[in-house]
Design an enzyme around this catalytic site. Structure first.
Site, mmCIF file in Angstrom:
data_model
loop_
_atom_site.group_PDB
_atom_site.id
_atom_site.type_symbol
_atom_site.label_atom_id
_atom_site.label_comp_id
_atom_site.label_asym_id
_atom_site.label_seq_id
_atom_site.Cartn_x
_atom_site.Cartn_y
_atom_site.Cartn_z
ATOM 1 N N ARG A 3 -28.094 12.046 50.710
ATOM 2 C CA ARG A 3 -28.629 11.346 49.538
ATOM 3 C C ARG A 3 -27.430 10.890 48.720
ATOM 4 N NH1 ARG A 3 -34.283 12.652 47.988
ATOM 5 N NH2 ARG A 3 -35.114 14.090 49.534
ATOM 6 N N TYR A 23 -31.665 19.555 39.653
ATOM 7 C CA TYR A 23 -30.793 18.769 38.786
ATOM 8 C C TYR A 23 -31.277 18.856 37.348
ATOM 9 C CZ TYR A 23 -30.252 15.668 42.950
ATOM 10 O OH TYR A 23 -30.054 15.127 44.186
ATOM 11 N N LYS A 50 -32.790 2.661 51.553
ATOM 12 C CA LYS A 50 -32.208 2.262 50.267
ATOM 13 C C LYS A 50 -30.751 2.731 50.161
ATOM 14 C CE LYS A 50 -32.978 2.921 45.309
ATOM 15 N NZ LYS A 50 -33.863 3.547 44.326
ATOM 16 N N ASP A 51 -30.484 4.011 50.504
ATOM 17 C CA ASP A 51 -29.115 4.520 50.432
ATOM 18 C C ASP A 51 -28.223 3.869 51.480
ATOM 19 O OD1 ASP A 51 -29.800 6.105 48.286
ATOM 20 O OD2 ASP A 51 -29.707 7.998 49.387
ATOM 21 N N HIS A 92 -25.240 7.864 44.161
ATOM 22 C CA HIS A 92 -26.045 7.317 43.065
ATOM 23 C C HIS A 92 -25.352 7.466 41.714
ATOM 24 C CE1 HIS A 92 -29.426 8.971 45.818
ATOM 25 N NE2 HIS A 92 -29.157 7.737 46.163
ATOM 26 N N ARG A 99 -31.615 47.098 39.749
ATOM 27 C CA ARG A 99 -32.692 46.114 39.893
ATOM 28 C C ARG A 99 -32.232 44.834 40.572
ATOM 29 N NH1 ARG A 99 -33.766 45.581 33.725
ATOM 30 N NH2 ARG A 99 -31.509 45.682 33.901
ATOM 31 N N GLN A 108 -34.126 15.451 31.430
ATOM 32 C CA GLN A 108 -35.052 15.651 32.541
ATOM 33 C C GLN A 108 -34.492 16.716 33.483
ATOM 34 O OE1 GLN A 108 -35.441 11.128 33.483
ATOM 35 N NE2 GLN A 108 -37.182 12.137 34.442
ATOM 36 N N LYS A 163 -24.962 15.064 35.138
ATOM 37 C CA LYS A 163 -25.824 15.836 36.037
ATOM 38 C C LYS A 163 -25.264 17.247 36.145
ATOM 39 C CE LYS A 163 -27.225 11.984 38.960
ATOM 40 N NZ LYS A 163 -27.163 11.391 40.309
#
Length: 186
Positions: free
Chosen positions: A70, A143, A178-179, A73, A34, A57, A83
């Site tokens: 990205r 994430y 922003k980054d 952060h 399968r 989250q 994360k």
């Protein structure tokens, strides 16, 4: 009953990176006609490796263009977050920097390729900056994070800060304003 025993034998394969507490996680695939079955998260296995299994989250980012960057952060105290990252479509170069003062790997970085094909996960501990560069078009990243997003504790470091000298595989083509405006670390 045989199926339950079969499922119980499936494990995740944890490998610590050169940065203390950061792990890549590969899937142990059980294959048959399968396709395959694999576990991508297990609270008990995370705890057995001394890792934080909390999931507050789950987030997804979609990037239509190759060369999208990205990062870098992180969230500061008291909202530092773990994360667990997986690329579900396309491929990324995922980079992290250890910002934990007192850590034996403080201010060091590492990077791994995550792709839909290799199905690898990246466990990023609290106190690390994180970012990635898309290696293909139509890339999607999933994430799991241990803390709720707290904009007042959101921080960033410039992706090409000379203090870290991250060796990105390609020059980024797309970076958000922003980054791009993140400061150098020091």
């Amino acid at each position: 009953m045989v199926f339950a025993l079969w499922i119980a034998t499936v494990k995740m394969l944890f490998r610590e990176t050169n940065l203390k507490g950061a792990f890549t996680i590969d899937l142990q695939r059980i294959e048959d006609s399968r396709g395959f079955f694999a576990r991508v998260f297990c609270q008990r296995e995370f705890e057995q490796h001394g890792l934080n299994p909390t999931v507050a989250q789950c987030n997804v980012s979609f990037n239509p263009n190759k060369g999208t960057l990205r990062g870098m952060h992180y969230q500061s105290e008291p909202a530092r977050e773990v994360k667990l990252i997986r690329c579900t479509a396309g491929a990324i170069f995922d980079a992290i920097i250890d910002l934990r003062t007192g850590s034996p790997t403080y201010r060091q970085w590492t990077g791994v390729e995550l792709s839909a094909q290799n199905r690898r996960l990246f466990y990023v501990p609290e106190g690390f900056a994180h970012g990635y560069l898309t290696l293909t078009e139509n890339t999607e990243v999933f994430y799991q994070v241990s803390e709720f997003y707290s904009p007042e504790y959101e921080r960033g470091i410039r992706w090409n800060d000379r203090a870290f000298q991250i060796e990105w595989p390609n020059e980024p083509l797309i970076i958000s304003p922003k980054d791009a405006a993140h400061p150098d670390f020091l």
